[in-house]
Motif scaffolding. Structure first.
Motif, PDB file in Angstrom:
ATOM      1  N   ASP A 352      40.731  40.495  -8.572  1.00  8.48           N
ATOM      2  CA  ASP A 352      41.823  39.522  -8.591  1.00  8.48           C
ATOM      3  C   ASP A 352      42.153  38.942  -7.221  1.00  8.48           C
ATOM      4  O   ASP A 352      43.317  38.710  -6.911  1.00  8.48           O
ATOM      5  N   THR A 353      41.093  38.683  -6.460  1.00  4.62           N
ATOM      6  CA  THR A 353      41.299  37.861  -5.267  1.00  4.62           C
ATOM      7  C   THR A 353      41.758  36.490  -5.770  1.00  4.62           C
ATOM      8  O   THR A 353      41.060  35.879  -6.577  1.00  4.62           O
ATOM      9  N   PRO A 354      42.927  36.009  -5.333  1.00  3.71           N
ATOM     10  CA  PRO A 354      43.374  34.681  -5.807  1.00  3.71           C
ATOM     11  C   PRO A 354      42.304  33.634  -5.478  1.00  3.71           C
ATOM     12  O   PRO A 354      41.821  33.580  -4.346  1.00  3.71           O
ATOM     13  N   PRO A 355      41.904  32.823  -6.485  1.00  2.00           N
ATOM     14  CA  PRO A 355      40.847  31.824  -6.261  1.00  2.00           C
ATOM     15  C   PRO A 355      41.099  30.932  -5.043  1.00  2.00           C
ATOM     16  O   PRO A 355      40.170  30.619  -4.304  1.00  2.00           O
ATOM     17  N   ALA A 356      42.352  30.555  -4.827  1.00  5.84           N
ATOM     18  CA  ALA A 356      42.651  29.673  -3.694  1.00  5.84           C
ATOM     19  C   ALA A 356      42.392  30.394  -2.371  1.00  5.84           C
ATOM     20  O   ALA A 356      41.878  29.814  -1.405  1.00  5.84           O
ATOM     21  N   LEU A 357      42.748  31.684  -2.327  1.00  5.12           N
ATOM     22  CA  LEU A 357      42.516  32.463  -1.108  1.00  5.12           C
ATOM     23  C   LEU A 357      41.023  32.593  -0.844  1.00  5.12           C
ATOM     24  O   LEU A 357      40.551  32.413   0.280  1.00  5.12           O
ATOM     25  N   LEU A 358      40.270  32.893  -1.925  1.00  6.23           N
ATOM     26  CA  LEU A 358      38.822  33.044  -1.779  1.00  6.23           C
ATOM     27  C   LEU A 358      38.211  31.739  -1.270  1.00  6.23           C
ATOM     28  O   LEU A 358      37.386  31.739  -0.357  1.00  6.23           O
ATOM     29  N   GLU A 359      38.673  30.630  -1.842  1.00  7.31           N
ATOM     30  CA  GLU A 359      38.115  29.355  -1.450  1.00  7.31           C
ATOM     31  C   GLU A 359      38.442  29.006   0.006  1.00  7.31           C
ATOM     32  O   GLU A 359      37.571  28.587   0.766  1.00  7.31           O
ATOM     33  N   SER A 360      39.663  29.262   0.361  1.00 12.34           N
ATOM     34  CA  SER A 360      40.022  28.917   1.741  1.00 12.34           C
ATOM     35  C   SER A 360      39.339  29.870   2.716  1.00 12.34           C
ATOM     36  O   SER A 360      38.939  29.481   3.816  1.00 12.34           O
ATOM     37  N   PHE A 361      39.177  31.110   2.301  1.00 10.98           N
ATOM     38  CA  PHE A 361      38.432  32.053   3.139  1.00 10.98           C
ATOM     39  C   PHE A 361      37.005  31.557   3.364  1.00 10.98           C
ATOM     40  O   PHE A 361      36.501  31.532   4.485  1.00 10.98           O
ATOM     41  N   LEU A 362      36.352  31.139   2.253  1.00 12.13           N
ATOM     42  CA  LEU A 362      34.956  30.684   2.355  1.00 12.13           C
ATOM     43  C   LEU A 362      34.852  29.421   3.199  1.00 12.13           C
ATOM     44  O   LEU A 362      33.906  29.251   3.972  1.00 12.13           O
ATOM     45  N   GLU A 363      35.867  28.545   3.061  1.00  9.65           N
ATOM     46  CA  GLU A 363      35.871  27.339   3.884  1.00  9.65           C
ATOM     47  C   GLU A 363      35.971  27.691   5.360  1.00  9.65           C
ATOM     48  O   GLU A 363      35.220  27.174   6.188  1.00  9.65           O
ATOM     49  N   GLY A 364      36.874  28.613   5.651  1.00  9.21           N
ATOM     50  CA  GLY A 364      37.058  29.030   7.045  1.00  9.21           C
ATOM     51  C   GLY A 364      35.798  29.676   7.595  1.00  9.21           C
ATOM     52  O   GLY A 364      35.346  29.376   8.708  1.00  9.21           O
ATOM     53  N   TYR A 365      35.208  30.550   6.778  1.00 12.88           N
ATOM     54  CA  TYR A 365      34.017  31.282   7.235  1.00 12.88           C
ATOM     55  C   TYR A 365      32.843  30.337   7.475  1.00 12.88           C
ATOM     56  O   TYR A 365      32.153  30.439   8.488  1.00 12.88           O
ATOM     57  N   SER A 366      32.624  29.422   6.522  1.00 13.01           N
ATOM     58  CA  SER A 366      31.416  28.602   6.644  1.00 13.01           C
ATOM     59  C   SER A 366      31.571  27.517   7.715  1.00 13.01           C
ATOM     60  O   SER A 366      30.582  26.954   8.164  1.00 13.01           O
ATOM     61  N   ARG A 367      32.821  27.254   8.107  1.00 11.17           N
ATOM     62  CA  ARG A 367      33.017  26.296   9.220  1.00 11.17           C
ATOM     63  C   ARG A 367      32.908  26.982  10.572  1.00 11.17           C
ATOM     64  O   ARG A 367      32.779  26.334  11.591  1.00 11.17           O
ATOM     65  N   ALA A 368      33.022  28.335  10.581  1.00  5.25           N
ATOM     66  CA  ALA A 368      33.132  29.077  11.848  1.00  5.25           C
ATOM     67  C   ALA A 368      31.837  29.021  12.664  1.00  5.25           C
ATOM     68  O   ALA A 368      30.774  28.844  12.117  1.00  5.25           O
TER      69      ALA A 368
END
Lengths: 368, 368
Positions: A352-368
């Motif tokens: 139950d990782t909130p989908p929005a959190l997962l998405e923003s996490f992935l956005e942050g990670y892949s931009r890093a």
């Protein structure tokens, strides 16, 4: 025997009537005592690849002895060969040789050879014996233990396969001397995984022995392999067909599989993708408030000391990750399940990782 | 409900955590109570063929209900489609639909559909749920019970496969009304087999009910199916992976498989070949002095009353039989193992038929 050579050690994987031993030692590959007791009959097919065959096939055959009907099948090397078509070549070879249900398949090579040979054994005449002789660090600590066999499908990794246990696993640490450094590093990712999942002492041991491992010190290698296999064997014994705790072994793998699939299998090594995936799992666990920043840094440092990549491939964005992750075998209906860290040495399954959190996490990670 | 319609009956196949029910009744195929409790999740793929789909697919879908994600795959009909390529079509369909490990495969059709769908389920993501809805007499009494799944290889029948148990089997006797007479007869071969192996009472019952069975009397059909499945279920429960007693179910099959393979799969129906094979096993048992002439005649009469062939194909000699028989899965190393009859209702596994006797027997039989 030289001074650096550790004596062989044996670990038992307890799965009732499917229990089997893992023998770990230096130059054990040609030792008849390691192989012959586990043959189902006189018919033996060794499956290996073009890289490994010139190095170890002769020793292995010598260890089997000359009173058996031994055939060999040498496949091309590489993750791209992990297909149903390759498994069909194994079945064709068995049928051409007229092998019956009392035959034994011996997998000599890395995880690809082991997974394909195990799957071929699982389904030949509805199941025959097989022995794993893994020659890469990754396969020694991971794919040779636990009975997962299978092949890739264009739409996903390991989508076709079976649970099928070997009769024995023979791990010869001397084979690591011929392993490319990049593959040794990839294997270390899985070693680190066991420490992160449930063995904090082992994490500390790895921090002090990483240089020895990368320098191929056989005593250290033997210890790291034994501890890794013991952890995996315990988890597999508790949950052979992955109904529960076994899923924890997938730490870093949901992200990792997404990377491998997106890049095309074989461009990133499995262990490299898992290394980056574990880094991602650690970062997400931090965002959920489960790990401290200093713990995240400790993991990053260990991964980096093994030579593993921390950054995502430049061509992957959040959407690319999510698309691949939705097909993961761990998912229940449409929820994405991840293995995360409640603490170092304490992994958990989390859906139950909130989908929005997962998405923003992935956005942050892949931009890093 | 008409007067001929028997009430549904349920038989439990006891295999510990893999136990499952067999429901037998008339017009049960569209009954939600027979299907829905056994689904693993909301994703369902029905696999059927071009012959069966127009007859029963709509009823089955109605029985599943409209709150599920139901897909269908309609394959060509016939034994020649029982290949790995067809199973790949099932896997492709599952992956195209994005189905995960909680999906359920439903096999609607005869033994070919059941064996392929079961094998696809066994290996999709290393194993998912499946339900058998067999629509031929042969598959109702044989291939839907016992968990043997698989496909043929050009070099041998069922050479590739797995043991994989269904969640439930739903047998609708009303489907036999659309079955060609030749296929009904082929199914009766397997029914007779259970009687010959270990049920002398059932043999006598069959002698008095053969006309009713061929006339599609539903009460008789239901009784014959139940008794056949019960015998098979008992044997399978005692020996799930065919280490011992389960091999007795192969009465007539070593000879029968040789006939099928030699003629090219599909020319002789499996049941027809098994019928001739049982006749051969009876004759050879007589030559070994185990059966009296009058018992051989009793069996021949029953096989003939079911409409089964007794003679070998005209183009098969002893050499042709022996070549095919040497590849049989029951063989240990190079000895041919046969299931023979110590007495009517008492089958045994026999691997020391003198080769000269077997050869002269085959010569005599194929010349007759």
């Amino acid at each position: 025997m030289n001074a650096r050579q550790a004596p062989p050690r044996t670990l038992n994987v307890a799965l009732e009537e499917r229990s089997y031993p893992i023998h770990i030692g230096s130059q054990v590959l040609g030792d008849p005592a390691m192989l012959r007791p586990y043959l189902a009959g006189r018919q033996v097919l060794i499956v290996t690849n073009e890289t490994v065959a010139p190095l170890y096939l002769a020793s292995l055959k010598q260890g089997l002895g000359d009173d058996l009907e031994v055939r060999e099948l040498i496949l091309p090397d590489g993750e791209h060969t992990k297909t149903l078509a390759s498994v069909e070549r194994i079945w064709d070879a068995l049928l051409e040789a007229g092998f019956n249900r009392q035959c034994t398949l011996v997998a000599l090579g890395g995880g690809v050879i082991g997974d394909m040979t195990g799957y071929a054994a699982a389904c030949y005449q509805r199941g025959v014996a097989f022995i794993q002789v893994p020659t890469t660090l990754l396969s020694q600590v991971d794919s040779s233990v636990g009975g997962k066999t299978g092949v890739n499908h264009p739409r996903g990794k390991n989508m076709i396969g079976a649970f099928w246990q070997p009769r024995a696993v023979v791990i010869d640490t001397a084979t690591l001397a011929t392993l490319p450094g990049r593959e040794l590093t990839a294997g270390l990712a899985e070693v680190i995984k066991y420490a992160l999942i449930r063995d904090l002492d082992f994490l500390a041991w790895l921090e002090t022995h990483m240089a020895a491992l990368r320098g191929l010190d056989e005593t250290s290698l033997s210890e790291a392999i034994l501890r890794s296999c013991a952890t995996k064997a315990e988890i597999v014994a508790a949950d052979e067909t992955e109904q529960g705790v076994r899923a924890l072994l997938n730490l870093g793998h949901t992200f990792g599989h997404a990377i491998e699939a997106h890049q095309g299998y074989g461009y990133w090594l499995h262990g490299e993708a898992v290394g980056a995936g574990m880094h991602m799992a650690t970062l997400l666990s931090r965002q959920l408030g489960w790990l401290a920043e200093v713990e995240v840094e400790r993991v990053s440092a260990l991964l980096a000391s093994a030579g593993l990549p921390l950054a995502a491939p430049a061509n992957m964005d959040a959407k690319a990750f999510l698309e691949r992750m939705r097909l993961d075998k761990k998912n229940r209906d449409s929820r994405i399940r991840l293995v995360l860290l409640r603490a170092l040495g304490d992994a958990c399954l989390h859906d139950d990782t909130p989908p929005a959190l997962l998405e923003s996490f992935l956005e942050g990670y892949s931009r890093a």
